[in-house]
Write an enzyme that holds these catalytic residues in place. Structure first.
Site, short mmCIF file in Angstrom:
data_model
loop_
_atom_site.label_atom_id
_atom_site.label_comp_id
_atom_site.label_asym_id
_atom_site.label_seq_id
_atom_site.Cartn_x
_atom_site.Cartn_y
_atom_site.Cartn_z
N HIS A 36 0.86 -1.20 0.00
CA HIS A 36 0.00 0.00 0.00
C HIS A 36 0.89 1.24 0.00
CE1 HIS A 36 -3.85 2.04 0.92
NE2 HIS A 36 -3.12 2.84 1.70
N ASP A 38 0.95 5.18 0.04
CA ASP A 38 0.15 6.37 0.34
C ASP A 38 0.79 7.59 -0.33
OD1 ASP A 38 -1.97 5.47 2.20
OD2 ASP A 38 -0.27 4.83 3.41
N ASP A 179 -8.67 1.00 5.94
CA ASP A 179 -7.34 1.61 6.07
C ASP A 179 -7.37 2.62 7.21
OD1 ASP A 179 -4.89 2.83 5.69
OD2 ASP A 179 -5.41 3.75 3.76
C1 DX5 Z 1 -3.59 7.27 6.34
C2 DX5 Z 1 -3.09 6.28 5.33
C3 DX5 Z 1 -2.89 4.92 5.86
C4 DX5 Z 1 -1.87 4.80 6.96
C5 DX5 Z 1 -2.32 3.72 7.86
O1 DX5 Z 1 -4.04 8.40 5.69
O2 DX5 Z 1 -3.99 6.17 4.25
O3 DX5 Z 1 -2.61 3.99 4.81
O4 DX5 Z 1 -0.59 4.48 6.52
O5 DX5 Z 1 -1.46 3.69 8.93
P1 DX5 Z 1 -1.88 2.99 10.29
O6 DX5 Z 1 -2.09 1.56 10.00
O7 DX5 Z 1 -0.75 3.28 11.19
O8 DX5 Z 1 -3.16 3.67 10.75
ZN ZN Z 2 -3.70 4.53 2.82
#
Ligand code: DX5
Ligand code: ZN
Length: 227
Positions: A36, A38, A179
Site C-alpha cells: 500500500h 500512500d 485503512d
Molecule cells: C492514512 C493512510 C494509511 C496509513 C495507515 O491516511 O492512508 O494507509 O498508513 O497507517 P496505520 O495503520 O498506522 O493507521
Molecule cells: Zn492509505
C-alpha cells in the site's frame, strides 16, 4: 458476510523507514498480497509523502503489486499517470475527483485496476452507483493524512452496508478495503463487518517482526470471515 475465505493484506509503508524502503518492503514481500503506497500532496491532506518521481521508483523496485492510495487534489489528471507507472491498482478519493466515471475509465485504460476511497464523513450512498464499475472500495477508518491514528469503530456500520451492497453485485466483485488503525486489536471487527482487504501501517512496521505480524493479522481476519 462474505462467504469466500480469502483475505488480502496490504501493508502501508507510511510508517516504515523511508531511507531504506527496499529493505523494508523485502521484510513483508513473502507474506503480503499488495504494497500500500500512500501518496499525499499536502493539499488534499496536510501531509506530503512522495514526489511522482520517487513514487515511480518505488513502484518499479517493489516486488509486491502496488496498491496506490492517492490522497491528492487532482486525481482526474494524475490517477492515470500512476497507472502508467505500473501500479496494480490506483485508488482515488471520491471527495477529490471531478469526473469519477471518466477517471475510472482513464485509470483502467492505462492498465491498472481502480479503486475509490471515502473519508469517514462520506456516506456509502455517495459511492453506491459507482461500486459496480470499480475493483476496490476503500472505507477509511481514520481521517486520511497520517499513520498511527486510532481506529474509528463507528465506520463499521458503513462497512456492513457496503458489504451488503457488494454481495449483490455480479462477479468479479470489488474488494472491500479498510485503512487506518488496523491492528491485532481491530482487524477482527473489520473482518466481521465485511472487509476483506486490510491496510496496516504502524501495526506492521513498528512491530519487532513485520512478517510475523502480517501472518497473525491475516489469520485473525480469516478466522472471522469464516465464522
Ligand atoms: C492514512 C493512510 C494509511 C496509513 C495507515 O491516511 O492512508 O494507509 O498508513 O497507517 P496505520 O495503520 O498506522 O493507521
Ligand atoms: Zn492509505
Amino acid at each position: 458476510m462474505i462467504s469466500s475465505g480469502q483475505v488480502f493484506m496490504s501493508p502501508s509503508i507510511l510508517n516504515a523507514n523511508f531511507d531504506d524502503l527496499e529493505n523494508e518492503i523485502a521484510k513483508v514481500s513473502s507474506v503480503s498480497d499488495f504494497l500500500h503506497l500512500d501518496i499525499m500532496d499536502n493539499k488534499f491532506v496536510p501531509n506530503f509523502t512522495f514526489s511522482m518521481a520517487r513514487a515511480s521508483e518505488i513502484i518499479s523496485f517493489s516486488k509486491l503489486p502496488v496498491d496506490a492510495h492517492l490522497m491528492i487534489e487532482d486525481p482526474d489528471n494524475l490517477g492515470p499517470k500512476y497507472a502508467q507507472f505500473g501500479c496494480h491498482s490506483v485508488t482515488f478519493h471520491l471527495e477529490a475527483v471531478k469526473d469519477a466515471k471518466k477517471t475510472i475509465e482513464n485509470i483502467k485504460s492505462n492498465g491498472s485496476k481502480v479503486g475509490i476511497a471515502i473519508k469517514p464523513k462520506t456516506e456509502f450512498s455517495a459511492v453506491a452507483d459507482l461500486v459496480e464499475h470499480i475493483d476496490l472500495l476503500l472505507i477509511m477508518t481514520v481521517e486520511p493524512g497520517f499513520g498511527g491514528q486510532a481506529f474509528m469503530q463507528d465506520q463499521m456500520s458503513k462497512v456492513k452496508i457496503a458489504r451488503e451492497h457488494i454481495d449483490k453485485c455480479s462477479a468479479p466483485q470489488p474488494l472491500l478495503q479498510v485503512d487506518g488503525g488496523i491492528s491485532e486489536y481491530t482487524i477482527e471487527t473489520a473482518a466481521q463487518s465485511g472487509a476483506n482487504c486490510f491496510v496496516a501501517g504502524s501495526a506492521v512496521f513498528k512491530s519487532n517482526d513485520p512478517a510475523q505480524m502480517l501472518i497473525r493479522l491475516r489469520q485473525l481476519a480469516l478466522d472471522k470471515i469464516k465464522s
